[in-house]
Design a protein around this motif. Structure first.
Motif, mmCIF file in Angstrom:
data_model
loop_
_atom_site.group_PDB
_atom_site.id
_atom_site.type_symbol
_atom_site.label_atom_id
_atom_site.label_comp_id
_atom_site.label_asym_id
_atom_site.label_seq_id
_atom_site.Cartn_x
_atom_site.Cartn_y
_atom_site.Cartn_z
ATOM 1 N N PRO A 29 16.942 8.331 13.954
ATOM 2 C CA PRO A 29 15.532 8.719 13.855
ATOM 3 C C PRO A 29 14.912 8.959 15.220
ATOM 4 O O PRO A 29 15.220 8.250 16.183
ATOM 5 C CB PRO A 29 14.888 7.517 13.145
ATOM 6 N N GLY B 90 14.945 6.607 7.764
ATOM 7 C CA GLY B 90 14.053 5.955 8.723
ATOM 8 C C GLY B 90 13.883 4.475 8.539
ATOM 9 O O GLY B 90 13.224 3.818 9.362
ATOM 10 N N THR C 263 9.042 3.045 8.440
ATOM 11 C CA THR C 263 8.306 3.889 9.378
ATOM 12 C C THR C 263 6.814 3.607 9.244
ATOM 13 O O THR C 263 6.273 3.659 8.133
ATOM 14 C CB THR C 263 8.571 5.380 9.097
#
Length: 307
Positions: A141, A268, A271
C-alpha cells in the motif's frame, strides 16, 4: 492545502510488475501475452467471481476463508470452478513460483463461466468450461494511505437488496461500485460512502467501513455489503481482545460524530478515514488509538497465520 486524490488500492510503484507472468487455464504466460476471448462470459456479461488475496512469507493469508467465500458464491450461481481447493492452491503456488514471489504480493483470482458460443446472455451458451485467471503483483500500500487517510463522500448509489443483486457476491459485475466511485470523485472525495436501501451507513465502493464512538467499534449489520474476510477478522479480534464491537444499523449522524473511522480490506488492512462529506472525523492524523490497536492485532494475526 489540497490533498492529492488517492484510493484504498493505491500501491507503491514496482517495476517488476511490468514483467509478471499470468495464469490462464493452466498456462502461465508473460503479461503482454495474457488474453481471454471477447466471447468470454466475464468480459461480455460480468458473469464470474473473484477473490483478492495476499501472500506473506510464502503463504496465502486466510486462504480457507477466501475459498469458503469463492466456492459458496460459485455454487450459488451454478458456476463450475473447474478446480477444487487443492487445485486452486496448486495454481496459485505455480504462478507465485513462476514469478519468484514470496512476500508482499497481491493476487486477483478470477473464475468466469467461460467462453460463449454466441454473444448472448443465457448461461447455457458457455459450453467450454470455466475461464480461470490469476494475476499476481508485487504490491505494498502507498504510504499516503496511512499518513493522509481517505476522504469519503456519501453518494446516491446504494448497495441494493439481496433479490436484486446480493452484495455478498464478489462478482465481476461491479458497475454498482464503479458508479459510486465516480460519484465520490465528482464530489471531490477519494471514495464513496454507500448507504443501504433503508438509509443506514453501509460500506464504501471498495472496502468495509467502521467507526469508533467512545471506544466502541461499530460496523454495519452486513446484510447489504460484501462480508469481507478482513472485516470479519477485525470483528473477531475485537471480541477476543475485549474491545466492544457491534454490527448494527447507524446513520450518518453517528458517523459524522465518530471519534475514529477506518476502512478494511485485504489490500490495505486498516486504512484511516479523515473526512466524510467534508466533516473532519476525530482529532487524529491517520489512525486513532483504537484503530491503531486493531491494526497491530491484525498484523500479529496475519504473521501468525502465515508463519
Amino acid at each position: 492545502m489540497t490533498v492529492p486524490s488517492h484510493s484504498t488500492h493505491d500501491a507503491l510503484e514496482d517495476e517488476r510488475n511490468q514483467n509478471i507472468k499470468i495464469y490462464i487455464n493452466g498456462d502461465i504466460v508473460p503479461r503482454d501475452q495474457a488474453k481471454v476471448s471477447v466471447y468470454d462470459s466475464g468480459f461480455m456479461l460480468g458473469d464470474g467471481m473473484w477473490e483478492g488475496m495476499r501472500l506473506y512469507n510464502g503463504k496465502w493469508a486466510f486462504f480457507d476463508e477466501h475459498m469458503d467465500r469463492l466456492f459458496n458464491s460459485c455454487k450459488a450461481v451454478a458456476l463450475e470452478t473447474g478446480l477444487d481447493r487443492a487445485g486452486i492452491l496448486d495454481a496459485l503456488s505455480a504462478t507465485a513460483a513462476a514469478n519468484d514471489m514470496t512476500h508482499d504480493v497481491h493476487c486477483r483470482l478470477m473464475i468466469t463461466r467461460g467462453t460463449k458460443v454466441k454473444p448472448f446472455q443465457h448461461p447455457a451458451l458457455s459450453q467450454s468450461g470455466p475461464t480461470i485467471v490469476i494475476i499476481m503483483e508485487h504490491s505494498k500500500p502507498a504510504t499516503s494511505l496511512h499518513t493522509s487517510g481517505i476522504r469519503l463522500a456519501t453518494v446516491p448509489q446504494v448497495r441494493g437488496l439481496p433479490m436484486s443483486q446480493d452484495a455478498k457476491f464478489n462478482s465481476h459485475s461491479k458497475l454498482n461500485c464503479v458508479i459510486a466511485c465516480l460519484q465520490a470523485e465528482q464530489a471531490g472525495a477519494d471514495e464513496g460512502l454507500m448507504l443501504d436501501p433503508h438509509g443506514f451507513v453501509n460500506t464504501t465502493n471498495a472496502c468495509n467501513f467502521f467507526i469508533v464512538r467512545k471506544d466502541e467499534v461499530w460496523t454495519s449489520t452486513g446484510d447489504y455489503c460484501m462480508n469481507g474476510v478482513t472485516r470479519q477478522k477485525v470483528i473477531e479480534l475485537c471480541r477476543a481482545s475485549d474491545i466492544p464491537v457491534y454490527e448494527k444499523n447507524y446513520s450518518l449522524y453517528e458517523a459524522y460524530g465518530a471519534d475514529e473511522a477506518f476502512l478494511t480490506g485485504t489490500f490495505g488492512a486498516q486504512t484511516p478515514v479523515t473526512t466524510i462529506d467534508g466533516k473532519r472525523i476525530g482529532d487524529y492524523d491517520g489512525l486513532g488509538p483504537v484503530s491503531k490497536r486493531i491494526r497491530q492485532l491484525y498484523s500479529e494475526l496475519v504473521a501468525e497465520n502465515t508463519a
